[in-house]
Design a protein around this motif. Structure first.
Motif, short mmCIF file in Angstrom:
data_model
loop_
_atom_site.label_atom_id
_atom_site.label_comp_id
_atom_site.label_asym_id
_atom_site.label_seq_id
_atom_site.Cartn_x
_atom_site.Cartn_y
_atom_site.Cartn_z
N ASN A 80 26.67 40.43 7.13
CA ASN A 80 25.71 41.04 8.11
C ASN A 80 25.43 42.39 7.66
O ASN A 80 26.49 43.43 7.71
CB ASN A 80 26.50 41.05 9.40
CG ASN A 80 25.65 41.38 10.64
OD1 ASN A 80 25.11 42.65 10.62
ND2 ASN A 80 25.53 40.78 11.56
N ILE A 81 24.24 42.88 7.28
CA ILE A 81 23.93 44.19 6.81
C ILE A 81 24.02 45.01 8.01
O ILE A 81 24.36 46.29 7.58
CB ILE A 81 22.58 44.09 6.30
CG1 ILE A 81 22.45 43.21 4.91
CG2 ILE A 81 22.05 45.51 5.83
CD1 ILE A 81 21.40 42.97 4.08
N ILE A 87 29.91 49.94 9.66
CA ILE A 87 31.01 50.06 9.19
C ILE A 87 31.03 51.37 8.24
O ILE A 87 31.91 52.46 8.12
CB ILE A 87 31.63 48.96 8.34
CG1 ILE A 87 32.09 47.96 9.67
CG2 ILE A 87 32.92 49.36 7.48
CD1 ILE A 87 32.31 46.69 9.22
N LEU A 88 30.03 51.17 7.47
CA LEU A 88 29.83 52.40 6.25
C LEU A 88 29.27 53.84 6.85
O LEU A 88 29.32 54.69 5.97
CB LEU A 88 28.82 51.77 5.44
CG LEU A 88 29.40 50.54 4.26
CD1 LEU A 88 28.50 50.00 3.57
CD2 LEU A 88 30.59 51.03 3.55
N GLY A 89 28.91 53.79 8.03
CA GLY A 89 28.32 55.25 8.63
C GLY A 89 26.96 55.30 8.15
O GLY A 89 26.65 56.56 8.13
N ILE A 90 26.22 54.45 7.56
CA ILE A 90 24.83 54.63 7.11
C ILE A 90 23.99 53.76 8.01
O ILE A 90 24.17 52.86 8.68
CB ILE A 90 24.61 54.50 5.48
CG1 ILE A 90 25.03 52.99 5.28
CG2 ILE A 90 25.54 55.26 5.13
CD1 ILE A 90 24.75 52.64 3.72
N SER A 91 22.45 54.05 7.68
CA SER A 91 21.61 53.35 8.54
C SER A 91 21.15 51.77 7.78
O SER A 91 21.51 51.78 6.56
CB SER A 91 20.17 53.88 8.40
OG SER A 91 19.60 54.00 7.08
N GLN A 92 20.74 51.11 8.54
CA GLN A 92 20.51 49.58 7.77
C GLN A 92 19.59 49.52 6.63
O GLN A 92 19.68 49.12 5.64
CB GLN A 92 20.29 48.53 9.10
CG GLN A 92 19.82 47.35 8.36
CD GLN A 92 18.52 47.03 8.12
OE1 GLN A 92 17.52 47.37 8.70
NE2 GLN A 92 18.32 46.15 6.86
N PRO A 93 18.46 50.11 6.93
CA PRO A 93 17.44 50.53 5.88
C PRO A 93 18.09 51.21 4.21
O PRO A 93 17.58 50.64 3.49
CB PRO A 93 16.23 51.19 6.37
CG PRO A 93 16.33 51.08 7.79
CD PRO A 93 17.90 50.91 8.20
N SER A 94 18.81 52.02 4.68
CA SER A 94 19.39 52.68 3.58
C SER A 94 20.47 51.78 2.83
O SER A 94 20.41 51.67 1.63
CB SER A 94 20.23 54.00 4.00
OG SER A 94 20.88 54.52 2.87
N LEU A 95 21.14 51.07 3.47
CA LEU A 95 22.12 50.12 3.11
C LEU A 95 21.34 48.83 2.26
O LEU A 95 21.67 48.39 1.21
CB LEU A 95 22.93 49.46 3.98
CG LEU A 95 24.04 48.29 3.59
CD1 LEU A 95 24.80 48.89 2.49
CD2 LEU A 95 24.98 47.96 4.71
N MET A 103 18.41 49.18 0.95
CA MET A 103 17.90 49.84 -0.41
C MET A 103 18.95 49.95 -1.40
O MET A 103 18.88 49.46 -2.49
CB MET A 103 17.35 51.12 -0.13
CG MET A 103 16.56 51.60 -1.24
SD MET A 103 15.26 50.83 -1.77
CE MET A 103 13.87 51.12 -0.51
N GLN A 104 20.01 49.98 -0.87
CA GLN A 104 21.36 49.99 -1.83
C GLN A 104 21.68 48.70 -2.60
O GLN A 104 21.67 48.69 -3.81
CB GLN A 104 22.45 50.67 -1.39
CG GLN A 104 22.45 52.16 -1.13
CD GLN A 104 24.07 52.44 -0.52
OE1 GLN A 104 24.97 51.90 -0.62
NE2 GLN A 104 23.96 53.90 0.35
N ILE A 105 21.48 47.82 -1.60
CA ILE A 105 21.66 46.42 -2.23
C ILE A 105 20.71 46.26 -3.13
O ILE A 105 20.91 45.42 -4.16
CB ILE A 105 22.00 45.49 -1.12
CG1 ILE A 105 23.05 45.73 -0.20
CG2 ILE A 105 21.87 43.97 -1.57
CD1 ILE A 105 24.39 45.73 -1.08
N LYS A 106 19.41 46.20 -2.69
CA LYS A 106 18.13 46.00 -3.64
C LYS A 106 18.36 46.86 -4.96
O LYS A 106 18.13 46.07 -5.87
CB LYS A 106 17.09 46.36 -2.86
CG LYS A 106 15.66 46.18 -3.61
CD LYS A 106 14.26 46.61 -2.90
CE LYS A 106 13.00 46.15 -3.76
NZ LYS A 106 12.38 47.10 -4.27
#
Length: 74
Positions: A11-12, A18-26, A28-31
């Motif tokens: 679940n992104i 949990i990571l304390g970052i925004s969903q769009p930022s995460l 982008m990291q995965i992409k």
């Protein structure tokens, strides 16, 4: 580590919290990681995600890494 958290929770949005970052930022990291690996790591079905074969391989390797890291730090 971002991949590991996403893969553990599948679940992104939850992983981003949990990571304390925004969903769009995460996302982008995965992409970016998928581009580096040269393969998709997740199958995206609306809000749900599942691991591809390559994603399962990376999860197995990253799980071993984090378990070893935790053992060493003890």
């Amino acid at each position: 580590y971002s991949f590991f958290v996403c893969a553990e929770h599948l679940n992104i949005s939850k992983a981003a919290g949990i990571l304390g970052i925004s969903q769009p930022s995460l996302s982008m990291q995965i992409k970016n990681l998928e581009e580096q690996v040269g393969a998709s790591l997740f199958l995206r079905n609306g809000k749900s995600i599942s691991l591809t074969e390559k994603g399962r391989e990376l999860l197995k390797t990253s799980t071993a890494f984090y378990e070893l890291r935790d053992e060493v730090s003890k």
